[in-house]
Design a protein around this motif. Structure first.
Motif, PDB file in Angstrom:
ATOM      1  N   VAL A 213      61.040  53.103  59.638  1.00 39.49           N
ATOM      2  CA  VAL A 213      62.189  52.447  60.196  1.00 39.49           C
ATOM      3  C   VAL A 213      63.204  53.510  59.801  1.00 39.49           C
ATOM      4  CG1 VAL A 213      63.983  50.792  60.425  1.00 39.49           C
ATOM      5  CG2 VAL A 213      61.675  50.021  60.558  1.00 39.49           C
ATOM      6  N   LYS A 214      63.438  53.634  58.535  1.00 38.10           N
ATOM      7  CA  LYS A 214      64.368  54.838  57.929  1.00 38.10           C
ATOM      8  C   LYS A 214      64.253  56.105  58.423  1.00 38.10           C
ATOM      9  CE  LYS A 214      65.392  52.352  53.503  1.00 38.10           C
ATOM     10  NZ  LYS A 214      65.409  52.469  52.012  1.00 38.10           N
ATOM     11  N   GLU A 215      63.000  56.717  58.667  1.00 36.77           N
ATOM     12  CA  GLU A 215      62.734  57.848  59.323  1.00 36.77           C
ATOM     13  C   GLU A 215      63.157  58.015  60.803  1.00 36.77           C
ATOM     14  OE1 GLU A 215      58.994  61.062  60.069  1.00 36.77           O
ATOM     15  OE2 GLU A 215      58.614  58.608  59.052  1.00 36.77           O
ATOM     16  N   MET A 216      63.115  56.792  61.412  1.00 40.97           N
ATOM     17  CA  MET A 216      63.733  56.869  62.770  1.00 40.97           C
ATOM     18  C   MET A 216      65.090  56.841  62.819  1.00 40.97           C
ATOM     19  SD  MET A 216      61.401  53.587  64.170  1.00 40.97           S
ATOM     20  CE  MET A 216      62.015  53.482  65.873  1.00 40.97           C
ATOM     21  N   ALA A 217      65.837  55.960  61.996  1.00 39.14           N
ATOM     22  CA  ALA A 217      67.071  56.333  61.600  1.00 39.14           C
ATOM     23  C   ALA A 217      67.674  57.688  61.254  1.00 39.14           C
ATOM     24  CB  ALA A 217      67.707  55.306  60.759  1.00 39.14           C
ATOM     25  N   GLU A 218      67.004  58.437  60.471  1.00 39.84           N
ATOM     26  CA  GLU A 218      67.306  59.719  59.912  1.00 39.84           C
ATOM     27  C   GLU A 218      67.171  60.859  61.171  1.00 39.84           C
ATOM     28  OE1 GLU A 218      64.736  60.311  56.733  1.00 39.84           O
ATOM     29  OE2 GLU A 218      65.819  59.258  55.455  1.00 39.84           O
ATOM     30  N   GLN A 224      70.814  58.493  71.167  1.00 37.93           N
ATOM     31  CA  GLN A 224      69.650  57.685  71.174  1.00 37.93           C
ATOM     32  C   GLN A 224      70.147  56.047  70.443  1.00 37.93           C
ATOM     33  OE1 GLN A 224      66.895  60.465  69.164  1.00 37.93           O
ATOM     34  NE2 GLN A 224      65.950  61.020  70.970  1.00 37.93           N
ATOM     35  N   TYR A 225      69.140  55.410  70.978  1.00 42.28           N
ATOM     36  CA  TYR A 225      69.340  53.984  70.214  1.00 42.28           C
ATOM     37  C   TYR A 225      68.013  53.794  69.473  1.00 42.28           C
ATOM     38  CZ  TYR A 225      73.050  52.788  73.526  1.00 42.28           C
ATOM     39  OH  TYR A 225      74.178  53.214  74.276  1.00 42.28           O
ATOM     40  N   ILE A 226      68.248  53.015  68.414  1.00 44.82           N
ATOM     41  CA  ILE A 226      67.162  52.692  67.523  1.00 44.82           C
ATOM     42  C   ILE A 226      67.035  51.124  67.272  1.00 44.82           C
ATOM     43  CG2 ILE A 226      65.946  53.156  65.646  1.00 44.82           C
ATOM     44  CD1 ILE A 226      65.917  55.604  67.230  1.00 44.82           C
ATOM     45  N   PHE A 227      66.025  50.381  67.510  1.00 49.54           N
ATOM     46  CA  PHE A 227      66.091  49.063  67.556  1.00 49.54           C
ATOM     47  C   PHE A 227      64.948  48.883  66.479  1.00 49.54           C
ATOM     48  CE2 PHE A 227      68.044  49.233  71.920  1.00 49.54           C
ATOM     49  CZ  PHE A 227      69.303  48.650  71.498  1.00 49.54           C
ATOM     50  N   ALA A 228      64.796  47.659  65.804  1.00 51.45           N
ATOM     51  CA  ALA A 228      63.656  47.287  64.761  1.00 51.45           C
ATOM     52  C   ALA A 228      63.463  45.734  65.112  1.00 51.45           C
ATOM     53  CB  ALA A 228      63.929  47.481  63.358  1.00 51.45           C
ATOM     54  N   GLN A 247      71.107  46.810  55.775  1.00 49.20           N
ATOM     55  CA  GLN A 247      71.974  47.557  55.598  1.00 49.20           C
ATOM     56  C   GLN A 247      71.924  48.721  56.375  1.00 49.20           C
ATOM     57  OE1 GLN A 247      74.002  46.858  53.131  1.00 49.20           O
ATOM     58  NE2 GLN A 247      75.402  48.504  54.034  1.00 49.20           N
ATOM     59  N   LEU A 248      71.080  49.217  57.074  1.00 49.69           N
ATOM     60  CA  LEU A 248      70.739  50.212  58.190  1.00 49.69           C
ATOM     61  C   LEU A 248      71.643  49.697  59.268  1.00 49.69           C
ATOM     62  CD1 LEU A 248      67.286  51.613  57.984  1.00 49.69           C
ATOM     63  CD2 LEU A 248      69.091  52.657  57.109  1.00 49.69           C
ATOM     64  N   ILE A 254      71.011  52.290  62.832  1.00 47.89           N
ATOM     65  CA  ILE A 254      70.156  51.588  63.885  1.00 47.89           C
ATOM     66  C   ILE A 254      71.304  50.642  64.586  1.00 47.89           C
ATOM     67  CG2 ILE A 254      67.841  51.838  62.558  1.00 47.89           C
ATOM     68  CD1 ILE A 254      67.894  48.832  62.045  1.00 47.89           C
ATOM     69  N   ASP A 255      70.739  50.290  65.815  1.00 47.03           N
ATOM     70  CA  ASP A 255      71.621  49.624  66.733  1.00 47.03           C
ATOM     71  C   ASP A 255      70.978  48.041  66.716  1.00 47.03           C
ATOM     72  OD1 ASP A 255      72.888  51.898  68.111  1.00 47.03           O
ATOM     73  OD2 ASP A 255      70.800  52.416  68.234  1.00 47.03           O
TER      74      ASP A 255
END
Length: 281
Positions: A213-218, A224-228, A247-248, A254-255
């Motif tokens: 997930v952190k890699e996706m955010a980086e 781009q939208y990032i969801f988890a 915290q992300l 992340i969104d």
């Protein structure tokens, strides 16, 4: 996007993803294993020749020999692949039974293991020790993670969105990251990427999930939208890792961060992001 709930609020929304399984209930697999074990127990003696004849007669029982030397099914298949170039134990048992037993005996001491365990009397403590080995829970953990993946895929499909699953997407500086769902497809075309990480047990997979997930955010691009979607009671023992994911979200790296209990909100946010990305009218 709506206001971000506190970490404690998010923590309270975690749920158990796997149903409790009564360990005394018989399953088709356990019945097969029991039948194979009883048949091994009834052999007049244990030699390579006897086991080769036994497995050739009952090739569907072959993987039970792996259990006899401490190899669960996946490890048994992997070892067969290494030794014979194939993991198809039924074919090996039918066509190469002598060679199969010889190699299993050389590598794992099969004959001695079967002979010794047939003579032993097992106690309730032995049974509990075997259950404590974690093999069943590990299998269920994989199942729970897949259930989250299935749910987010179902939501994307119901919204009529184009998507791909279990792939990678390309972000800034041509860097890529793994994701469990991407819209409309992987690579540089990705507009929305979603991670689904569900675990009812703890372990290294949770560490890997946080890293992904952190890699996706980086690597995300500004558009781009990032969801988890992160759920399961296994995270209760890894709250510091879970807090880092929250915290992300708080830092807008992340969104959205969701659980099974808040998938309705995920669906709303996914639809909003899809409209803004031109994927949904």
């Amino acid at each position: 996007m709506p206001d971000i709930p506190t970490f404690d609020e998010y923590l309270r929304s975690l749920s158990r993803l796997t149903e409790h399984v009564d360990p005394t209930l018989e399953t088709p697999d356990s019945l097969l294993i029991r039948a194979a074990g009883d048949a091994l127990d009834q052999l007049p003696l244990v030699t390579r020749e006897v086991l080769a004849d036994w497995v050739r007669t009952h090739p569907e029982w072959c993987h039970v020999l792996g259990l006899a030397v401490g190899l669960p099914q996946e490890k048994f298949k992997n070892n067969l692949k290494q030794l014979f170039g194939t993991s198809g134990w039924i074919t090996l048992a039918r066509l190469r039974s002598e060679e199969l037993i010889e190699r299993l005996d050389e590598e794992f001491g099969l004959v001695a293991a079967v002979a010794a365990q047939r003579r032993r009397t097992y106690t309730f403590g032995d049974l509990l020790a075997e259950r404590g080995g974690g093999r069943r829970s590990a299998t269920r953990a994989g199942t729970s993670g897949r259930s989250l993946e299935d749910r987010i895929e179902e939501i994307a499909r119901d919204l009529g969105l184009p998507y791909a699953v279990r792939t990678r997407f390309t972000g800034t500086a041509n860097r890529s990251a793994p994701c469990d769902l991407v819209l409309p497809s992987g690579g540089a075309r990705a507009e929305i990427a979603v991670a689904a990480k569900g675990f009812d047990s703890t372990g290294s997979k949770l560490t890997d999930a946080v890293r992904e997930v952190k890699e996706m955010a980086e690597v995300r691009q500004p558009r781009q939208y990032i969801f988890a979607v992160v759920d399961g009671i296994g995270w209760l023992s890894r709250q510091s890792d879970l807090r880092s994911l929250h915290q992300l979200w708080a830092d807008r790296e992340i969104d959205g961060l969701y659980t099974m209990a808040t998938l309705d909100r995920f669906e709303q946010d996914l639809a909003t992001a899809a409209r803004r990305s031109g994927l949904l009218d």
